[in-house]
Every structure is written in C-alpha cells, then in structure tokens.
Enzyme design. Structure first.
Site, PDB file in Angstrom:
ATOM      1  N   PRO A   2       0.826  -1.184   0.000  1.00 44.40           N
ATOM      2  CA  PRO A   2       0.000   0.000   0.000  1.00 44.40           C
ATOM      3  C   PRO A   2       0.859   1.230   0.000  1.00 44.40           C
ATOM      4  CG  PRO A   2      -0.202  -1.283   2.040  1.00 44.40           C
ATOM      5  CD  PRO A   2       0.974  -1.733   1.328  1.00 44.40           C
ATOM      6  N   GLU A   3       0.613   2.069  -0.953  1.00 42.58           N
ATOM      7  CA  GLU A   3       1.276   3.361  -0.996  1.00 42.58           C
ATOM      8  C   GLU A   3       0.270   4.400  -0.488  1.00 42.58           C
ATOM      9  OE1 GLU A   3       3.298   3.931  -4.781  1.00 42.58           O
ATOM     10  OE2 GLU A   3       3.162   1.796  -5.188  1.00 42.58           O
ATOM     11  N   HIS A  98      -2.827 -15.372  10.024  1.00 42.10           N
ATOM     12  CA  HIS A  98      -2.185 -14.075   9.814  1.00 42.10           C
ATOM     13  C   HIS A  98      -2.953 -12.921  10.435  1.00 42.10           C
ATOM     14  CE1 HIS A  98       0.442 -16.334   7.329  1.00 42.10           C
ATOM     15  NE2 HIS A  98      -0.463 -16.571   6.407  1.00 42.10           N
ATOM     16  N   ARG A 117       3.061 -11.408   5.467  1.00 43.53           N
ATOM     17  CA  ARG A 117       4.533 -11.321   5.400  1.00 43.53           C
ATOM     18  C   ARG A 117       5.136 -10.675   6.639  1.00 43.53           C
ATOM     19  NH1 ARG A 117       6.211  -9.427  -0.592  1.00 43.53           N
ATOM     20  NH2 ARG A 117       8.272  -9.957   0.172  1.00 43.53           N
ATOM     21  N   ARG A 160      21.893  15.864  -5.646  1.00 43.30           N
ATOM     22  CA  ARG A 160      21.934  14.406  -5.571  1.00 43.30           C
ATOM     23  C   ARG A 160      22.243  13.772  -6.921  1.00 43.30           C
ATOM     24  NH1 ARG A 160      18.951  13.059  -0.892  1.00 43.30           N
ATOM     25  NH2 ARG A 160      19.618  10.931  -1.273  1.00 43.30           N
TER      26      ARG A 160
END
Length: 281
Positions: A2-3, A98, A117, A160
């Site tokens: 998820p972003e 889970h 995970r 950068r």
DNA sequence: CATCACACCTGAGTGC
DNA sequence: TGCACTCAGGTGTGAT
C-alpha cells in the site's frame, strides 16, 4: 503493498467505521512484526476512545483520548507489503494464522490487523509529539500539501546524483510514494526515471510535483490500486489498477498522444521501473 | 553520499 | 502432484 492512496483510502474507511468507538479489548496474537509490538500495547489502548483515524506518509494514526495527557496517545500502524485492516460485524469469521491483532469495539464489532509477510508494524506514540517520533521524524513533506512545491523538491534533489526513481522512493525526499506511483508520476511528468536529481530544472521539478499530485489524487478517487493483497477497510478492492499508464504495462504502446514509444520494464536498485523511453526524457 | 546486495517473511505463479 | 525458482504496493542494514 500500500502506498499513499491505498493508505488514505483505508484511513478514510476506518475513520467512518470506528472513530468515536471505545476499544473494549485488544488481543495481540503475534508480536513479532517488522518491529515487535510493545508489551504494554493492550494496557495502553484498552478503554480508550478512538477520536480519529488519520494518515502521515504510509502510516495510519489512530488518535485516542487519554485522561492522563492533554493531547493523547496514538497507535501507529504501517501495512508493509501485505498488511490490511478489516472491520467485521458478527457473526465473526474464524481468525486465521495471519490475523495478528484484534480490536474489539463497544459497538460489538471488531477490527482485525492481518499481515501474512509481517513487514508491517503496530506501535505507540503521543499525539503532541508526533514530529519527534522515531518512525516519523525523518519523513519528507506530504505530497498533497500545498506547501510541497517544485522549489521545495528541487532544493532536496539538486545536489543528488541518484536517479529520480530512487529519489522519489526515498521517504525523506517526499513521503508516501512507492513503486507504482513513482513510475506513474514520472510518466505523467514525461521525465525519465534514469535522470539524476542534479540534472533537474525548476520547470521540470514543478511538472513533477504536479504529476505526483495528480496521480495520487486520481488513485485516491478510484479507491487505490489492488494488485494482490490490498483491500479497502470494507473488503472491496481498489479501482486504479485498471488506469495504469506504465506500471506492469511493458510492451504496450505509449498512451501519450502521438508518441510512437513502447513501455519498457527495467530494474533499478532491485525494483521494477516502467517507462516510455520515447517521451520520458 | 551513492549503489548494490541482502535481509526480513509468505504466497502466488510458472516451468519442468 | 511436487519441486525449484521468481516475483511482489516496503524498509533497513552493512559492504564497497
């Protein structure tokens, strides 16, 4: 997984469903997530009322009332790649392997945190010291805040020598982007993911800021993107995955008007990047 | 700094 | 069916 758009979608759903509720009980069934859940977690949150569910970067913040502090305790959660929250109404399904944490609320429902995970985390903090929290203190600006500008971005990347792909994934440059939306935003800005930060001009930085904002807003409006695991708080899937211009679109023709390019997949820093070599320069 | 490899952990998909 | 292998919305570390 998820972003920012997925976290924002879940946060909005959770706020509607559980803000105002009192936590009657909390079961920590498994502590060893990416960071161990603090031992005192249940005692710190049981009996507290959830005042609001909010977001900072990819973190969910559950603000709790707290009779001992002027500005209260909060729960921080990160979903990692496969974390999810689900609000459930009786009769409850059996808990799975889970389902690591279960929150029982005073309306008779429960909210589960699941994460196969275990790259996610649940932690504690204080609302009045948010900026100092170790997990939050190095985060860059919120991309949807008006204060995030091309000038601001350029100031962070002008010195950068990293490629734009890596810089946008870096949460201290700008907070909340992940692998999908970096590729999508660079495509909208017509900037190559291979370009180095120090090569960016102000007009390009402004274009990039606008592209990031546009793609995030479009994705939030669609309820986020579901590839494998992500679901909204009510279990429904997102809708933005059918709007990808480049992500997982290798070998498709470029969707920019008049561009003869074909979308390519490359690997940068071990992660897939998708872009059009013809129009992203 | 920057870049890379690798680590954390599980499940899904593929090819043999 | 089984096995080996690759890949995955994230983040952090340590080596070079």
């Amino acid at each position: 997984m998820p972003e920012l758009p997925e976290v924002e979608t879940i946060v909005r759903g959770l706020h509607v469903e559980i803000a105002g509720r009192i936590l009657r009980d909390v079961w920590v069934r498994r502590r060893d997530l990416r960071l161990p859940i603090p031992r005192e977690f249940p005692e710190r949150v049981i009996g507290r009322r959830i005042l609001a569910v909010q977001r900072r970067a990819k973190y969910l913040l559950f603000r709790l009332d707290d009779p001992l502090r002027a500005d209260g305790t909060l729960i921080l959660a990160h979903l990692g790649m496969t974390g999810r929250f689900a609000v459930q109404t009786p009769p409850f399904p059996e808990l799975g392997a889970h389902d690591h944490v279960v929150f029982l609320t005073d309306d008779g429902r429960r909210t589960t945190f699941s994460d196969p995970r275990r790259f996610g985390l649940l932690s504690l903090g204080y609302s009045d010291r948010l900026a100092e929290h170790p997990l939050l203190k190095d985060l860059g600006p919120e991309p949807l805040d008006a204060s995030w500008t091309g000038e601001q971005l350029l100031g962070k990347v002008a010195a950068r020598r990293s490629p734009l792909k890596a810089l946008l994934l870096n949460q201290s440059v700008v907070a909340g982007l992940g692998n999908i939306y970096v590729s999508e935003a660079l495509f909208r800005a017509r900037l190559s993911p291979l370009r180095l930060g120090c090569s960016l001009k102000l007009v390009e930085a402004r274009r990039l800021v606008r592209a990031v904002r546009d793609v995030l807003q479009d994705a939030i409006a669609a309820g986020g993107s579901t590839l494998r695991d992500y679901v909204q708080a009510d279990g429904s899937i997102g809708g933005f995955q059918t709007h990808f211009s480049v992500y997982e679109q290798q070998d498709q023709s470029c969707s920019h008007r008049g561009c003869p390019g074909v979308i390519r997949r490359i690997v940068q820093a071990g992660r897939s990047t998708y872009f059009c070599p013809a129009c992203q320069r």
